[in-house]
Design a protein around this motif. Sequence first.
Motif, PDB file in Angstrom:
ATOM      1  N   ALA A   1       0.635  -1.439   0.031  1.00  0.00           N
ATOM      2  CA  ALA A   1       0.073   0.061   0.022  1.00  0.00           C
ATOM      3  C   ALA A   1       0.788   1.254  -0.145  1.00  0.00           C
ATOM      4  O   ALA A   1       0.214   2.335   0.551  1.00  0.00           O
ATOM      5  CB  ALA A   1      -0.837  -0.130   1.223  1.00  0.00           C
ATOM      6  N   HIS A   2       2.063   1.235  -0.453  1.00  0.00           N
ATOM      7  CA  HIS A   2       2.821   2.563  -0.499  1.00  0.00           C
ATOM      8  C   HIS A   2       2.291   3.219  -1.665  1.00  0.00           C
ATOM      9  O   HIS A   2       1.696   2.683  -2.612  1.00  0.00           O
ATOM     10  CB  HIS A   2       4.173   2.170  -0.792  1.00  0.00           C
ATOM     11  N   ALA A   3       2.457   4.676  -1.479  1.00  0.00           N
ATOM     12  CA  ALA A   3       1.830   5.449  -2.534  1.00  0.00           C
ATOM     13  C   ALA A   3       1.867   5.346  -4.018  1.00  0.00           C
ATOM     14  O   ALA A   3       1.022   5.404  -4.755  1.00  0.00           O
ATOM     15  CB  ALA A   3       2.114   6.999  -2.134  1.00  0.00           C
ATOM     16  N   ASP A   4       3.266   4.934  -4.242  1.00  0.00           N
ATOM     17  CA  ASP A   4       3.598   4.838  -5.844  1.00  0.00           C
ATOM     18  C   ASP A   4       3.002   3.440  -6.388  1.00  0.00           C
ATOM     19  O   ASP A   4       3.215   3.219  -7.253  1.00  0.00           O
ATOM     20  CB  ASP A   4       5.067   4.733  -6.032  1.00  0.00           C
ATOM     21  N   HIS A   5       2.376   2.600  -5.476  1.00  0.00           N
ATOM     22  CA  HIS A   5       1.862   1.456  -6.007  1.00  0.00           C
ATOM     23  C   HIS A   5       0.191   1.454  -5.896  1.00  0.00           C
ATOM     24  O   HIS A   5      -0.284   0.472  -6.434  1.00  0.00           O
ATOM     25  CB  HIS A   5       2.311   0.135  -5.098  1.00  0.00           C
ATOM     26  N   CYS A   6      -0.332   2.452  -5.359  1.00  0.00           N
ATOM     27  CA  CYS A   6      -1.744   2.471  -5.130  1.00  0.00           C
ATOM     28  C   CYS A   6      -2.388   3.938  -5.439  1.00  0.00           C
ATOM     29  O   CYS A   6      -3.511   4.137  -5.141  1.00  0.00           O
ATOM     30  CB  CYS A   6      -2.295   2.186  -3.661  1.00  0.00           C
ATOM     31  N   GLY A   7      -1.511   4.561  -6.024  1.00  0.00           N
ATOM     32  CA  GLY A   7      -1.949   6.024  -6.156  1.00  0.00           C
ATOM     33  C   GLY A   7      -3.059   6.358  -7.224  1.00  0.00           C
ATOM     34  O   GLY A   7      -3.801   7.196  -7.137  1.00  0.00           O
ATOM     35  N   GLY A   8      -3.067   5.283  -8.022  1.00  0.00           N
ATOM     36  CA  GLY A   8      -4.423   5.255  -9.302  1.00  0.00           C
ATOM     37  C   GLY A   8      -5.453   4.437  -8.790  1.00  0.00           C
ATOM     38  O   GLY A   8      -6.369   4.213  -9.462  1.00  0.00           O
ATOM     39  N   ASN A   9      -5.371   3.803  -7.632  1.00  0.00           N
ATOM     40  CA  ASN A   9      -6.638   3.235  -7.418  1.00  0.00           C
ATOM     41  C   ASN A   9      -8.017   3.899  -7.357  1.00  0.00           C
ATOM     42  O   ASN A   9      -9.027   3.288  -7.750  1.00  0.00           O
ATOM     43  CB  ASN A   9      -6.398   2.525  -5.742  1.00  0.00           C
ATOM     44  N   ALA A  10      -8.024   5.250  -6.478  1.00  0.00           N
ATOM     45  CA  ALA A  10      -9.331   5.554  -6.495  1.00  0.00           C
ATOM     46  C   ALA A  10      -9.878   6.026  -7.881  1.00  0.00           C
ATOM     47  O   ALA A  10     -11.189   5.754  -8.092  1.00  0.00           O
ATOM     48  CB  ALA A  10      -9.139   6.984  -5.479  1.00  0.00           C
ATOM     49  N   ILE A  11      -8.990   6.478  -8.898  1.00  0.00           N
ATOM     50  CA  ILE A  11      -9.734   6.811  -9.860  1.00  0.00           C
ATOM     51  C   ILE A  11     -10.118   5.777 -10.849  1.00  0.00           C
ATOM     52  O   ILE A  11     -11.191   5.825 -11.609  1.00  0.00           O
ATOM     53  CB  ILE A  11      -8.828   7.995 -10.829  1.00  0.00           C
ATOM     54  N   ILE A  12      -9.221   4.502 -10.741  1.00  0.00           N
ATOM     55  CA  ILE A  12      -9.746   3.361 -11.430  1.00  0.00           C
ATOM     56  C   ILE A  12     -11.049   2.716 -10.951  1.00  0.00           C
ATOM     57  O   ILE A  12     -11.953   2.390 -11.524  1.00  0.00           O
ATOM     58  CB  ILE A  12      -8.599   2.322 -11.558  1.00  0.00           C
ATOM     59  N   GLN A  13     -10.935   2.754  -9.655  1.00  0.00           N
ATOM     60  CA  GLN A  13     -12.314   2.115  -9.049  1.00  0.00           C
ATOM     61  C   GLN A  13     -13.392   2.937  -9.228  1.00  0.00           C
ATOM     62  O   GLN A  13     -14.621   2.704  -9.526  1.00  0.00           O
ATOM     63  CB  GLN A  13     -12.055   2.027  -7.418  1.00  0.00           C
ATOM     64  N   LYS A  14     -13.258   4.552  -9.397  1.00  0.00           N
ATOM     65  CA  LYS A  14     -14.330   5.333  -9.449  1.00  0.00           C
ATOM     66  C   LYS A  14     -14.951   5.311 -10.926  1.00  0.00           C
ATOM     67  O   LYS A  14     -16.320   5.063 -11.205  1.00  0.00           O
ATOM     68  CB  LYS A  14     -13.869   6.741  -9.457  1.00  0.00           C
ATOM     69  N   ASN A  15     -14.032   5.036 -12.009  1.00  0.00           N
ATOM     70  CA  ASN A  15     -14.373   5.047 -13.105  1.00  0.00           C
ATOM     71  C   ASN A  15     -15.284   3.298 -13.684  1.00  0.00           C
ATOM     72  O   ASN A  15     -15.798   3.302 -14.688  1.00  0.00           O
ATOM     73  CB  ASN A  15     -13.019   5.189 -14.268  1.00  0.00           C
ATOM     74  N   THR A  16     -14.526   2.313 -13.033  1.00  0.00           N
ATOM     75  CA  THR A  16     -15.046   1.060 -13.390  1.00  0.00           C
ATOM     76  C   THR A  16     -15.813   0.272 -12.304  1.00  0.00           C
ATOM     77  O   THR A  16     -16.188  -0.740 -12.807  1.00  0.00           O
ATOM     78  CB  THR A  16     -13.546   0.181 -13.984  1.00  0.00           C
ATOM     79  N   ASN A  17     -15.628   0.912 -11.149  1.00  0.00           N
ATOM     80  CA  ASN A  17     -16.484   0.129  -9.913  1.00  0.00           C
ATOM     81  C   ASN A  17     -15.890  -1.193  -9.833  1.00  0.00           C
ATOM     82  O   ASN A  17     -16.548  -2.374  -9.390  1.00  0.00           O
ATOM     83  CB  ASN A  17     -17.902  -0.340 -10.321  1.00  0.00           C
ATOM     84  N   CYS A  18     -14.403  -1.337  -9.899  1.00  0.00           N
ATOM     85  CA  CYS A  18     -13.810  -2.692  -9.626  1.00  0.00           C
ATOM     86  C   CYS A  18     -13.509  -2.924  -8.337  1.00  0.00           C
ATOM     87  O   CYS A  18     -13.562  -1.937  -7.458  1.00  0.00           O
ATOM     88  CB  CYS A  18     -12.571  -2.519 -10.424  1.00  0.00           C
ATOM     89  N   GLU A  19     -13.095  -3.924  -7.963  1.00  0.00           N
ATOM     90  CA  GLU A  19     -12.959  -4.422  -6.619  1.00  0.00           C
ATOM     91  C   GLU A  19     -11.197  -4.104  -6.412  1.00  0.00           C
ATOM     92  O   GLU A  19     -10.634  -3.756  -7.321  1.00  0.00           O
ATOM     93  CB  GLU A  19     -12.934  -5.964  -6.455  1.00  0.00           C
ATOM     94  N   ILE A  20     -10.998  -3.868  -5.056  1.00  0.00           N
ATOM     95  CA  ILE A  20      -9.595  -3.408  -4.817  1.00  0.00           C
ATOM     96  C   ILE A  20      -9.191  -4.588  -3.832  1.00  0.00           C
ATOM     97  O   ILE A  20      -9.804  -4.792  -2.741  1.00  0.00           O
ATOM     98  CB  ILE A  20      -9.475  -2.083  -4.142  1.00  0.00           C
ATOM     99  N   TRP A  21      -7.915  -5.477  -4.167  1.00  0.00           N
ATOM    100  CA  TRP A  21      -7.740  -6.444  -3.269  1.00  0.00           C
ATOM    101  C   TRP A  21      -6.223  -6.074  -2.722  1.00  0.00           C
ATOM    102  O   TRP A  21      -5.547  -5.647  -3.335  1.00  0.00           O
ATOM    103  CB  TRP A  21      -7.483  -7.856  -3.980  1.00  0.00           C
ATOM    104  N   VAL A  22      -6.163  -6.269  -1.296  1.00  0.00           N
ATOM    105  CA  VAL A  22      -4.863  -6.108  -0.544  1.00  0.00           C
ATOM    106  C   VAL A  22      -4.727  -7.047   0.654  1.00  0.00           C
ATOM    107  O   VAL A  22      -5.567  -7.634   0.983  1.00  0.00           O
ATOM    108  CB  VAL A  22      -4.897  -4.562  -0.364  1.00  0.00           C
ATOM    109  N   SER A  23      -3.338  -7.097   1.033  1.00  0.00           N
ATOM    110  CA  SER A  23      -3.322  -7.971   1.976  1.00  0.00           C
ATOM    111  C   SER A  23      -3.721  -7.462   3.290  1.00  0.00           C
ATOM    112  O   SER A  23      -3.927  -6.025   3.427  1.00  0.00           O
ATOM    113  CB  SER A  23      -1.742  -8.298   2.183  1.00  0.00           C
ATOM    114  N   LYS A  24      -3.880  -8.306   4.450  1.00  0.00           N
ATOM    115  CA  LYS A  24      -4.356  -7.825   5.618  1.00  0.00           C
ATOM    116  C   LYS A  24      -4.022  -6.490   6.373  1.00  0.00           C
ATOM    117  O   LYS A  24      -4.469  -5.536   6.705  1.00  0.00           O
ATOM    118  CB  LYS A  24      -4.256  -8.545   6.731  1.00  0.00           C
ATOM    119  N   PHE A  25      -2.566  -6.645   6.561  1.00  0.00           N
ATOM    120  CA  PHE A  25      -1.934  -5.436   7.099  1.00  0.00           C
ATOM    121  C   PHE A  25      -1.464  -4.179   6.369  1.00  0.00           C
ATOM    122  O   PHE A  25      -0.923  -3.337   6.798  1.00  0.00           O
ATOM    123  CB  PHE A  25      -0.674  -6.007   7.944  1.00  0.00           C
TER     124      PHE A  25
END
Length: 318
Positions: free
Chosen positions: A77-101
């Motif tokens: 979850a460092h910024a340079d690996h998840c910085g596009g998450n929000a806009i992609i999720q907003k545009n595609t309604n996709c799921e986001i998978w990540v590890s527990k911690f």
Amino acid sequence: MSCFNNKILELTQGTYVIPCSTNIGIILDNKEKESDVYIVDSGNTEVDGEYILEVLEEFFEFSNKKYTVKAIINTHAHADHCGGNAIIQKNTNCEIWVSKFEKGSLENPYYHTTILWGGNPPKDIDTVYYRPDSCVPTKIYSENDKIKLSTVEISFIPLPGHSFDSYGILATSSNGQKTLFAGDAIFPRLEIGKYSLPFTLNQTNYLSSLDKIESLGNLDWCIPGHGDFISKNVAETIEINKIAIYEIETCIKRIIKKNEKITTENIVKLVADTFDLQLSVRQYALVHFTIKCFLTTLKNNGVLKIEITDNILYWKLK
């Protein structure tokens, strides 16, 4: 390796990479008339997220197929690996998978700057490059999970050390070819040369993760989060990464031995001087974090001890 428009490169059957600010993995579940798309990491900012969507749109328009973005799988979850998450999720309604911690850092991006600096960082640190937009994780994956697609099986390989709960995403094609999207668990030769002090949370775990990558056997591709793709020289690159860690540890121990006892701040200065670094505020935050983590791990491993004199904390060899 084949490519489409030099923007998306085919690695193995059903597995692609989009070179971006971060190397972006693309895993396809191909069906007769459409494909489901799984994105591994999403770059540093909203701009990267928009670029990923543009590349996918061009690719599938050329292929004359429909597609659905099913999920973003974050290696960590460092910024340079998840910085596009929000806009992609907003545009595609996709799921986001990540590890527990790593989940909490996606939900509350202020964790990023708090870890680096404290609760109220200067504006140099409090930017989108360190604090991405918040997004909503929908699935927590673990090493026991396996996702079987039409021609690819996705599995999850714990690779801690760079972050709290980093994972590699292993895509195994039906023909046996293997691609590991390794996140920042490994750096190619040029990146090691460019960044003398790779951001590290726990160097002991980092070394163990390198051993884990080697134990995976014959990888056709190992795609690091940054820089050149690794193919036939995975073992060599692993060795280069290990040497980099040992060099930092040796440098720190040499500095402490020479000074008998020394503060964290002075260790940071002398390590930076040794590696010929001129630190900005942002670089200082990253290097200070890394050196402090090296020191703590060495203490926990019985190499160093702490002494507090006149309310000043000193490091000493044990």
